[in-house]
Motif scaffolding. Structure first.
Motif, mmCIF file in Angstrom:
data_model
loop_
_atom_site.group_PDB
_atom_site.id
_atom_site.type_symbol
_atom_site.label_atom_id
_atom_site.label_comp_id
_atom_site.label_asym_id
_atom_site.label_seq_id
_atom_site.Cartn_x
_atom_site.Cartn_y
_atom_site.Cartn_z
ATOM 1 N N LYS A 69 0.835 -1.199 0.000
ATOM 2 C CA LYS A 69 0.000 0.000 0.000
ATOM 3 C C LYS A 69 0.873 1.253 0.000
ATOM 4 O O LYS A 69 1.863 1.333 0.719
ATOM 5 N N ILE A 70 0.488 2.235 -0.808
ATOM 6 C CA ILE A 70 1.245 3.482 -0.915
ATOM 7 C C ILE A 70 0.635 4.517 0.022
ATOM 8 O O ILE A 70 -0.558 4.809 -0.041
ATOM 9 N N SER A 71 1.479 5.076 0.878
ATOM 10 C CA SER A 71 1.031 6.023 1.893
ATOM 11 C C SER A 71 1.444 7.443 1.502
ATOM 12 O O SER A 71 2.631 7.745 1.398
ATOM 13 N N PHE A 72 0.446 8.308 1.272
ATOM 14 C CA PHE A 72 0.677 9.723 0.966
ATOM 15 C C PHE A 72 0.485 10.523 2.257
ATOM 16 O O PHE A 72 -0.543 10.375 2.935
ATOM 17 N N VAL A 73 1.451 11.375 2.581
ATOM 18 C CA VAL A 73 1.467 12.031 3.892
ATOM 19 C C VAL A 73 1.545 13.551 3.746
ATOM 20 O O VAL A 73 2.295 14.073 2.909
ATOM 21 N N TYR A 74 0.771 14.248 4.576
ATOM 22 C CA TYR A 74 0.933 15.693 4.739
ATOM 23 C C TYR A 74 1.171 15.970 6.213
ATOM 24 O O TYR A 74 0.392 15.530 7.073
ATOM 25 N N ILE A 75 2.251 16.703 6.524
ATOM 26 C CA ILE A 75 2.545 17.114 7.898
ATOM 27 C C ILE A 75 2.824 18.610 7.891
ATOM 28 O O ILE A 75 3.739 19.077 7.207
ATOM 29 N N GLY A 76 2.036 19.363 8.631
ATOM 30 C CA GLY A 76 2.259 20.806 8.678
ATOM 31 C C GLY A 76 1.010 21.558 9.091
ATOM 32 O O GLY A 76 0.021 20.970 9.549
ATOM 33 N N GLN A 77 1.055 22.867 8.911
ATOM 34 C CA GLN A 77 -0.084 23.709 9.256
ATOM 35 C C GLN A 77 -1.250 23.433 8.311
ATOM 36 O O GLN A 77 -1.055 23.266 7.108
ATOM 37 N N LEU A 78 -2.438 23.401 8.865
ATOM 38 C CA LEU A 78 -3.644 23.197 8.052
ATOM 39 C C LEU A 78 -4.235 24.570 7.743
ATOM 40 O O LEU A 78 -5.229 24.998 8.323
ATOM 41 N N GLU A 79 -3.569 25.265 6.814
ATOM 42 C CA GLU A 79 -3.932 26.629 6.459
ATOM 43 C C GLU A 79 -4.020 26.764 4.943
ATOM 44 O O GLU A 79 -3.421 25.982 4.197
ATOM 45 N N THR A 80 -4.743 27.784 4.491
ATOM 46 C CA THR A 80 -4.941 27.999 3.058
ATOM 47 C C THR A 80 -3.619 28.189 2.323
ATOM 48 O O THR A 80 -3.411 27.626 1.238
ATOM 49 N N HIS A 81 -2.697 28.986 2.898
ATOM 50 C CA HIS A 81 -1.445 29.267 2.195
ATOM 51 C C HIS A 81 -0.550 28.035 2.079
ATOM 52 O O HIS A 81 0.388 28.019 1.285
ATOM 53 N N LYS A 82 -0.859 26.991 2.846
ATOM 54 C CA LYS A 82 -0.120 25.734 2.732
ATOM 55 C C LYS A 82 -0.697 24.826 1.643
ATOM 56 O O LYS A 82 -0.209 23.718 1.424
ATOM 57 N N GLY A 83 -1.759 25.295 0.976
ATOM 58 C CA GLY A 83 -2.336 24.543 -0.134
ATOM 59 C C GLY A 83 -3.295 23.446 0.276
ATOM 60 O O GLY A 83 -3.582 22.544 -0.523
ATOM 61 N N ILE A 84 -3.837 23.515 1.489
ATOM 62 C CA ILE A 84 -4.700 22.441 1.991
ATOM 63 C C ILE A 84 -5.987 22.318 1.179
ATOM 64 O O ILE A 84 -6.418 21.212 0.823
ATOM 65 N N ASN A 85 -6.634 23.439 0.865
ATOM 66 C CA ASN A 85 -7.875 23.380 0.081
ATOM 67 C C ASN A 85 -7.647 22.705 -1.268
ATOM 68 O O ASN A 85 -8.448 21.871 -1.711
ATOM 69 N N VAL A 86 -6.556 23.063 -1.911
ATOM 70 C CA VAL A 86 -6.234 22.497 -3.222
ATOM 71 C C VAL A 86 -5.916 21.011 -3.096
ATOM 72 O O VAL A 86 -6.346 20.190 -3.919
ATOM 73 N N LEU A 87 -5.176 20.652 -2.057
ATOM 74 C CA LEU A 87 -4.821 19.250 -1.843
ATOM 75 C C LEU A 87 -6.066 18.399 -1.590
ATOM 76 O O LEU A 87 -6.198 17.293 -2.134
ATOM 77 N N LEU A 88 -6.991 18.907 -0.790
ATOM 78 C CA LEU A 88 -8.229 18.162 -0.525
ATOM 79 C C LEU A 88 -9.039 17.977 -1.806
ATOM 80 O O LEU A 88 -9.599 16.903 -2.051
ATOM 81 N N GLU A 89 -9.091 19.023 -2.625
ATOM 82 C CA GLU A 89 -9.814 18.918 -3.898
ATOM 83 C C GLU A 89 -9.167 17.865 -4.793
ATOM 84 O O GLU A 89 -9.858 17.061 -5.438
ATOM 85 N N ALA A 90 -7.843 17.846 -4.835
ATOM 86 C CA ALA A 90 -7.131 16.871 -5.667
ATOM 87 C C ALA A 90 -7.386 15.446 -5.192
ATOM 88 O O ALA A 90 -7.600 14.531 -6.003
#
Length: 393
Positions: free
Chosen positions: A224-245
């Motif tokens: 299984k391939i594990s994709f990870v995000y670690i960091g601030q959950l803020e707009t400037h960190k690209g979270i909205n775009v990442l969730l959409e993707a």
């Protein structure tokens, strides 16, 4: 050599990557036989030792100490920021203790808690002592340190008050013999903005200790391939775009998404059923996630300096899918140890995720090359380059 390291905070008061780098530098210099003392802030005066490193924690002259104040009121915050514009009282106190240590080199890092008054006090008492400063953010250019407007957009043309503040700080910073930037991007930004001349700044990338047997962490085909995000959950960190993707990715039994961190978009992340949300993690838990992860997301939409989590990911043999912005391209080489995308492009993110999922050999190649990157820019190299800089001044 007696070396004074000055930073707003120090372990266990870890606010960001600067505190991690200062601690690694202190230990590395000490192991090479140098006498190191760290000077930082604290809610009270305290002298102690950690791993043979002497530490002086000094009480700042302000109405509260930021790490200890969870939710200051608007009036409290206003008074604190007013006092923090230029605070000679805090600066005088810390310089008195530095004088007692009588260092051969003074190495500043983040000094926002002591304000630019620290430069003035150092000029008075250490005009003949070489002073270096590592830039970890945009404090000299932006009162928020981030170059971000309140709505999360990047501040391209700094307003008049910010320019006046920058000119004031840089004028006081003439005592600095050499500035160091972890990234070429940050160096070029300060030069472009005419804040620091190219003769006064050089690049020394941040680095981390080598991991033992890290090549064993490369996963075998069909796991299984594990994709990870670690960091601030803020707009400037690209979270909205990442969730959409991620929502666009065709569901596949080989994929898992793991998010860790805190921020204003935390509730959005929690609502995504196909994302495993861990909250804020650090220490061994963070190491466990990185060591078991395959791909790290760095989808930022702002000028990252040299994100330490990217170095940590390379150290653990993770491929990286990141934005082509700020210092991220200095860690990720497109097609070599990961994929670089246009900031804010959810479609490109989705395609990158699905491409890695379908191509095991590509993933393993990127992971192996991340390990090569980590080996090239290791902690010993970073410490040796700082020592060479000290001796050149």
């Amino acid at each position: 050599m007696k070396i004074a390291l000055v930073n707003s905070y120090y372990n266990p008061d870890v606010i960001g990557g600067a505190e991690i780098i200062v601690e690694l530098l202190a230990k590395g210099l000490s192991e090479k036989g140098h006498e190191v003392k760290v000077f930082c802030s604290s809610p009270s005066i305290l002298d102690e030792s950690q791993d043979k490193i002497h530490i002086h924690r000094d009480k700042i002259a302000n109405i509260y100490w930021p790490p200890a104040m969870v939710s200051p009121g608007s009036i409290q915050k206003g008074i604190w920021h007013l006092l923090n514009l230029y605070n000679p009282f805090s600066a005088k106190r810390i310089v008195c203790y530095i004088k007692e240590f009588a260092p051969d080199i003074i190495h500043l890092h983040n000094i926002s808690i002591f304000t630019s008054a620290l430069y003035s006090e150092l000029q008075k008492h250490f005009s003949e002592t070489p002073i270096v400063q590592t830039l970890h953010d945009y404090w000299h250019a932006c009162i928020k340190n981030t170059l971000l407007h309140g709505n999360g957009d990047i501040c391209v043309n700094r307003p008049g008050l910010c320019s006046l503040r920058s000119s004031f700080i840089i004028d006081k910073a003439q005592v600095i013999k050499k500035f160091v930037s972890p990234s070429l991007f940050l160096k070029e930004y300060y030069i472009k903005e005419s804040l620091i001349s190219k003769q006064r700044i050089e690049v020394i990338p941040n680095a981390l200790p080598r991991l033992v047997n890290k090549k064993e962490q490369i996963k075998e085909k069909n796991q299984k391939i594990s994709f990870v995000y670690i960091g601030q959950l803020e707009t400037h960190k690209g979270i909205n775009v990442l969730l959409e993707a991620i929502r666009r990715v065709k569901k596949h039994s080989k994929i898992e998404f793991i998010f860790a961190g805190k921020g204003r978009l935390e509730n959005l992340v929690k609502k995504e059923a196909h994302i495993k949300y861990l909250g804020y993690i650090s220490g061994q838990e963070k190491e466990r996630i990185l060591s078991s992860g395959d791909v790290l997301f760095l989808p930022s939409q702002w000028y990252e300096n040299y994100p330490l989590v990217g170095i940590e990911a390379c150290n653990h043999g993770m491929a990286i899918i990141g934005s082509r912005i700020g210092g991220i391209p200095e860690i990720v080489t497109d097609g070599w140890n990961g994929k670089l995308l246009e900031p804010g492009n959810a479609n490109q993110l989705t395609i990158a995720i699905e491409s890695v999922t379908r191509n095991d050999s590509l993933l393993r190649k990127w992971q192996q090359n991340s390990l090569k990157f980590a080996e090239k820019f290791n902690l010993d190299t970073m410490i040796d380059r700082y020592l060479a800089l000290y001796r050149s001044l």
